[in-house]
Design a protein around this motif. Structure first.
Motif, PDB file in Angstrom:
ATOM      1  N   ASP A 139       0.817  -1.205   0.000  1.00 18.54           N
ATOM      2  CA  ASP A 139       0.000   0.000   0.000  1.00 18.54           C
ATOM      3  C   ASP A 139       0.855   1.262   0.000  1.00 18.54           C
ATOM      4  O   ASP A 139       0.406   2.326  -0.444  1.00 18.54           O
ATOM      5  CB  ASP A 139      -0.933   0.014   1.216  1.00 18.54           C
ATOM      6  N   THR A 140       2.078   1.156   0.479  1.00 19.01           N
ATOM      7  CA  THR A 140       2.984   2.303   0.502  1.00 19.01           C
ATOM      8  C   THR A 140       3.733   2.479  -0.813  1.00 19.01           C
ATOM      9  O   THR A 140       3.880   3.599  -1.312  1.00 19.01           O
ATOM     10  CB  THR A 140       4.013   2.149   1.646  1.00 19.01           C
ATOM     11  N   TYR A 141       4.191   1.365  -1.405  1.00 20.94           N
ATOM     12  CA  TYR A 141       5.058   1.447  -2.590  1.00 20.94           C
ATOM     13  C   TYR A 141       4.414   0.928  -3.868  1.00 20.94           C
ATOM     14  O   TYR A 141       4.881   1.256  -4.953  1.00 20.94           O
ATOM     15  CB  TYR A 141       6.354   0.668  -2.348  1.00 20.94           C
ATOM     16  N   GLY A 142       3.397   0.088  -3.766  1.00 20.35           N
ATOM     17  CA  GLY A 142       2.813  -0.540  -4.941  1.00 20.35           C
ATOM     18  C   GLY A 142       3.370  -1.931  -5.142  1.00 20.35           C
ATOM     19  O   GLY A 142       3.345  -2.770  -4.235  1.00 20.35           O
ATOM     20  N   ASP A 143       3.875  -2.224  -6.345  1.00 17.53           N
ATOM     21  CA  ASP A 143       4.496  -3.523  -6.620  1.00 17.53           C
ATOM     22  C   ASP A 143       5.796  -3.624  -5.829  1.00 17.53           C
ATOM     23  O   ASP A 143       6.642  -2.725  -5.894  1.00 17.53           O
ATOM     24  CB  ASP A 143       4.786  -3.673  -8.117  1.00 17.53           C
ATOM     25  N   VAL A 144       5.961  -4.718  -5.097  1.00 19.66           N
ATOM     26  CA  VAL A 144       7.147  -4.916  -4.269  1.00 19.66           C
ATOM     27  C   VAL A 144       7.551  -6.385  -4.305  1.00 19.66           C
ATOM     28  O   VAL A 144       6.760  -7.255  -4.694  1.00 19.66           O
ATOM     29  CB  VAL A 144       6.896  -4.500  -2.795  1.00 19.66           C
ATOM     30  N   PRO A 145       8.784  -6.703  -3.901  1.00 17.69           N
ATOM     31  CA  PRO A 145       9.154  -8.111  -3.778  1.00 17.69           C
ATOM     32  C   PRO A 145       8.262  -8.813  -2.746  1.00 17.69           C
ATOM     33  O   PRO A 145       8.084  -8.314  -1.628  1.00 17.69           O
ATOM     34  CB  PRO A 145      10.603  -8.053  -3.298  1.00 17.69           C
ATOM     35  N   TYR A 146       7.713  -9.945  -3.132  1.00 13.47           N
ATOM     36  CA  TYR A 146       6.801 -10.679  -2.253  1.00 13.47           C
ATOM     37  C   TYR A 146       7.136 -12.168  -2.251  1.00 13.47           C
ATOM     38  O   TYR A 146       7.653 -12.701  -1.286  1.00 13.47           O
ATOM     39  CB  TYR A 146       5.355 -10.440  -2.689  1.00 13.47           C
ATOM     40  N   PHE A 147       6.883 -12.848  -3.353  1.00 14.88           N
ATOM     41  CA  PHE A 147       7.083 -14.301  -3.389  1.00 14.88           C
ATOM     42  C   PHE A 147       8.548 -14.694  -3.222  1.00 14.88           C
ATOM     43  O   PHE A 147       8.858 -15.732  -2.637  1.00 14.88           O
ATOM     44  CB  PHE A 147       6.516 -14.885  -4.690  1.00 14.88           C
ATOM     45  N   ASP A 148       9.474 -13.855  -3.701  1.00 12.78           N
ATOM     46  CA  ASP A 148      10.904 -14.151  -3.587  1.00 12.78           C
ATOM     47  C   ASP A 148      11.615 -13.258  -2.578  1.00 12.78           C
ATOM     48  O   ASP A 148      12.852 -13.254  -2.523  1.00 12.78           O
ATOM     49  CB  ASP A 148      11.587 -14.007  -4.955  1.00 12.78           C
ATOM     50  N   SER A 149      10.861 -12.523  -1.786  1.00 11.68           N
ATOM     51  CA  SER A 149      11.521 -11.622  -0.845  1.00 11.68           C
ATOM     52  C   SER A 149      12.085 -12.395   0.335  1.00 11.68           C
ATOM     53  O   SER A 149      11.693 -13.532   0.611  1.00 11.68           O
ATOM     54  CB  SER A 149      10.528 -10.571  -0.337  1.00 11.68           C
ATOM     55  N   ASN A 150      13.021 -11.774   1.040  1.00 14.32           N
ATOM     56  CA  ASN A 150      13.595 -12.321   2.271  1.00 14.32           C
ATOM     57  C   ASN A 150      14.231 -13.688   2.061  1.00 14.32           C
ATOM     58  O   ASN A 150      14.114 -14.578   2.903  1.00 14.32           O
ATOM     59  CB  ASN A 150      12.518 -12.395   3.353  1.00 14.32           C
ATOM     60  N   LYS A 151      14.894 -13.849   0.929  1.00 13.82           N
ATOM     61  CA  LYS A 151      15.584 -15.103   0.641  1.00 13.82           C
ATOM     62  C   LYS A 151      17.087 -14.876   0.496  1.00 13.82           C
ATOM     63  O   LYS A 151      17.779 -15.612  -0.206  1.00 13.82           O
ATOM     64  CB  LYS A 151      15.013 -15.758  -0.622  1.00 13.82           C
ATOM     65  N   GLY A 152      17.582 -13.867   1.190  1.00 12.31           N
ATOM     66  CA  GLY A 152      19.002 -13.578   1.120  1.00 12.31           C
ATOM     67  C   GLY A 152      19.851 -14.731   1.612  1.00 12.31           C
ATOM     68  O   GLY A 152      20.937 -14.985   1.081  1.00 12.31           O
ATOM     69  N   LYS A 153      19.382 -15.451   2.643  1.00 14.36           N
ATOM     70  CA  LYS A 153      20.170 -16.574   3.158  1.00 14.36           C
ATOM     71  C   LYS A 153      20.236 -17.721   2.160  1.00 14.36           C
ATOM     72  O   LYS A 153      21.088 -18.607   2.274  1.00 14.36           O
ATOM     73  CB  LYS A 153      19.593 -17.061   4.485  1.00 14.36           C
ATOM     74  N   ASP A 154      19.337 -17.692   1.154  1.00 13.88           N
ATOM     75  CA  ASP A 154      19.387 -18.686   0.074  1.00 13.88           C
ATOM     76  C   ASP A 154      20.157 -18.163  -1.132  1.00 13.88           C
ATOM     77  O   ASP A 154      20.210 -18.835  -2.164  1.00 13.88           O
ATOM     78  CB  ASP A 154      17.962 -19.067  -0.352  1.00 13.88           C
ATOM     79  N   GLY A 155      20.710 -16.986  -0.992  1.00 13.80           N
ATOM     80  CA  GLY A 155      21.523 -16.425  -2.069  1.00 13.80           C
ATOM     81  C   GLY A 155      20.774 -15.545  -3.039  1.00 13.80           C
ATOM     82  O   GLY A 155      21.358 -15.070  -4.021  1.00 13.80           O
ATOM     83  N   ASN A 156      19.466 -15.276  -2.780  1.00 13.34           N
ATOM     84  CA  ASN A 156      18.703 -14.433  -3.688  1.00 13.34           C
ATOM     85  C   ASN A 156      18.670 -13.012  -3.146  1.00 13.34           C
ATOM     86  O   ASN A 156      17.845 -12.670  -2.296  1.00 13.34           O
ATOM     87  CB  ASN A 156      17.278 -14.971  -3.840  1.00 13.34           C
ATOM     88  N   PHE A 157      19.573 -12.174  -3.659  1.00 16.39           N
ATOM     89  CA  PHE A 157      19.637 -10.782  -3.240  1.00 16.39           C
ATOM     90  C   PHE A 157      18.981  -9.845  -4.257  1.00 16.39           C
ATOM     91  O   PHE A 157      18.998  -8.631  -4.075  1.00 16.39           O
ATOM     92  CB  PHE A 157      21.087 -10.362  -3.012  1.00 16.39           C
ATOM     93  N   THR A 158      18.418 -10.386  -5.327  1.00 22.55           N
ATOM     94  CA  THR A 158      17.760  -9.564  -6.344  1.00 22.55           C
ATOM     95  C   THR A 158      16.372 -10.133  -6.637  1.00 22.55           C
ATOM     96  O   THR A 158      16.114 -10.648  -7.726  1.00 22.55           O
ATOM     97  CB  THR A 158      18.597  -9.513  -7.636  1.00 22.55           C
ATOM     98  N   PRO A 159      15.461 -10.036  -5.684  1.00 17.38           N
ATOM     99  CA  PRO A 159      14.125 -10.615  -5.881  1.00 17.38           C
ATOM    100  C   PRO A 159      13.301  -9.830  -6.894  1.00 17.38           C
ATOM    101  O   PRO A 159      13.454  -8.613  -7.041  1.00 17.38           O
ATOM    102  CB  PRO A 159      13.501 -10.516  -4.492  1.00 17.38           C
ATOM    103  N   ALA A 160      12.442 -10.550  -7.587  1.00 24.69           N
ATOM    104  CA  ALA A 160      11.513  -9.910  -8.512  1.00 24.69           C
ATOM    105  C   ALA A 160      10.472  -9.118  -7.735  1.00 24.69           C
ATOM    106  O   ALA A 160      10.153  -9.437  -6.588  1.00 24.69           O
ATOM    107  CB  ALA A 160      10.831 -10.972  -9.372  1.00 24.69           C
TER     108      ALA A 160
END
Length: 496
Positions: A139-160
């Motif tokens: 609600d603040t930003y609109g489209d944001v990382p969701y399904f792939d967010s918070n997966k930095g410990k799995d090596g994903n630092f660039t979520p869709a």
């Protein structure tokens, strides 16, 4: 070479914080070194709740309150939010903070779903809290990382970045799952839960009440409105026993600050007293309370200082150079009472807001029941939330303030009545006043002659600047799909 490293390092650190979180810090602080090497849900929940509510309170103070004419931070300098002069740097704090806490709530779910630590209650609480934070993010930003967010410990630092529609529909699935998990679930350790003291039934009621808030937010979006309205009716009229809602102020979701240890308000130590007293209360906010002889003002429950013998607000949106005086303001800890350490300032969602949601739904013919009855209940519970001893008959109070329900009014008239009162029920509740104004255009706010942005209320915050360089491909894809990364680009549910 050293100079380049120093330039890149802050971006790497911010990215790691945002996408991977500070899970280790919570484990270090909350794990018995002689016990399990892994943090348990009962160790993660309280810090995550405290940190999220603290973020919301601090930003409500200097962003939401300024946009929504609760306060006016006087001055002629650039970057005054009450003039809709919103700098890009406003974006970082909530983005980083909310994503950080999401990792902790996700860890609670993952740990609670394991065989040795299986716990349906913590799983349900986690899903509700994830839904709450993700809703604020989108609600603040609109489209944001969701399904792939918070997966930095799995090596994903660039979520869709995911589309807001897809985010909302999955949030609804999470809240349905939470309701199922919490149906008949056992209570949990009260010491782990500063909101409901471990009461699973109250968490279930909050989850479903949050569900109604978010359904209502999409109710004007043509492509989903029929399904959303049908779901509202299902929850309220058809299957209310399957979706228990808050039934009184006792069910309000509030992190009550008691002043002990971590449960000390973030305003204490986080805001200097002189800074707390600096913003004047806005004319719009205080004039309504004066006109209604509202006890939240007249009994000093909201700790308002007088100005020249009365409660006087400052005009919002005034132009630089007009020389507006500092007028009534919220008192600090130098006074007998102050909102700086008030236990109820940790409001997440309360019963009064629910009543106004139901009043709107009834006024629009979506549910049975009386819009007037819901409206009255909303006004009364909004006052008794702060003043439990308030005993004036609600009809007497409404008549005296000339705000009795107008059943002969147009739907727009009724929406203004509902949302003016709802505005006060959401006092200092993250960005909810701003979200609802963007959805409905109510309550009608006066326009000062010094407003920037062509006098148009900002529709979103921009993405943090560092995201453009840290996740450029997905950032560019999001901008291409949603629109320019500017404060006037409407999010999906704001578009026709």
């Amino acid at each position: 070479m050293k100079r380049n490293i120093y330039k890149i390092l802050p971006v790497i650190i911010l990215l790691a914080i945002t996408m991977a979180s500070c899970k280790k810090g919570f484990i270090d602080l909350n794990t018995d070194p002689n016990g399990t090497p892994n943090a348990l849900p009962q160790q993660l929940l309280a810090p995550a709740l405290v940190n999220t509510v603290s973020i919301n309170m601090l930003r409500a103070r200097n962003f939401n309150n300024e946009l929504m004419q609760v306060t006016v931070d006087p001055g002629d300098s650039e970057g005054k939010v009450f003039r809709y002069d919103v700098k890009r740097t406003w974006a970082d704090y909530t983005w980083n903070g909310w994503y950080t806490q999401l990792t902790n709530f996700k860890d609670i779910y993952n740990i609670s779903s394991q065989p040795l630590t299986y716990n349906k209650t913590y799983m349900g609480i986690s899903l509700i809290c994830q839904s709450w934070i993700y809703s604020m993010l989108t609600d603040t930003y609109g489209d944001v990382p969701y399904f792939d967010s918070n997966k930095g410990k799995d090596g994903n630092f660039t979520p869709a970045f995911d589309k807001q529609k897809d985010i909302y529909l999955d949030i609804f699935k999470k809240l349905e799952q939470a309701d199922t998990l919490l149906n008949g679930a056992a209570n949990v350790n009260g010491g782990s839960d500063p909101v409901f003291n471990g009461n699973s039934s109250k968490w279930r009621k909050f989850g479903n009440t949050l569900y109604l808030r978010l359904l209502m937010r999409l109710s004007g979006k043509a492509e989903v409105s029929a399904d959303v309205i049908a779901k509202i009716k299902d929850m309220v009229d058809t299957n209310p026993t399957l979706y228990p809602l808050m039934t009184s102020n006792d069910d309000a979701a509030v992190l009550r600050w008691n002043g002990v240890g971590a449960l000390t308000s973030p305003f204490i130590g986080g805001v200097r007293e002189q800074d707390w007293r600096q913003p004047s209360i806005a004319e719009f906010f205080i004039n309504n309370l004066n006109r209604w002889a509202d006890p939240r003002l007249t009994t000093l429950r909201w700790s308002v200082a007088t100005y020249q013998g009365g409660y006087v607000g400052a005009p919002s949106g005034y132009a630089p150079g007009e020389g507006v005086d500092h007028k009534s303001y919220f008192q600090s800890t130098t006074s007998t009472t102050t909102l700086m350490n008030d236990p109820l300032m940790g409001n997440i969602m309360n019963y009064s807001e629910l009543q106004f949601i139901l009043a709107e739904a009834a006024a629009k013919g979506w549910i049975s029941g009386s819009a007037e009855a819901y409206y009255k209940a909303g006004v009364q519970s909004g006052i008794t939330f702060w003043i439990p001893t308030f005993a004036t008959p609600i009809d007497t109070y409404l008549a005296a303030g000339d705000i009795a329900w107008n059943n002969a009014g147009t739907l727009n008239d009724k929406m203004e009545q509902i949302h003016l009162q709802k505005y006060y029920s959401m006092f200092w509740t993250d960005f909810e006043q701003w979200f609802e104004y963007r959805r409905t255009g109510h309550p009608i706010l006066p326009k000062g002659n010094g407003l920037r942005n062509n006098g148009v209320m900002p529709a979103r915050l921009t993405y943090p600047v560092y995201v453009q360089s840290a996740n450029p491909a997905n950032y560019n894809a999001a901008v291409a799909a949603q629109g320019a990364d500017e404060i006037n680009t409407n999010v999906w549910w704001q578009k026709p």
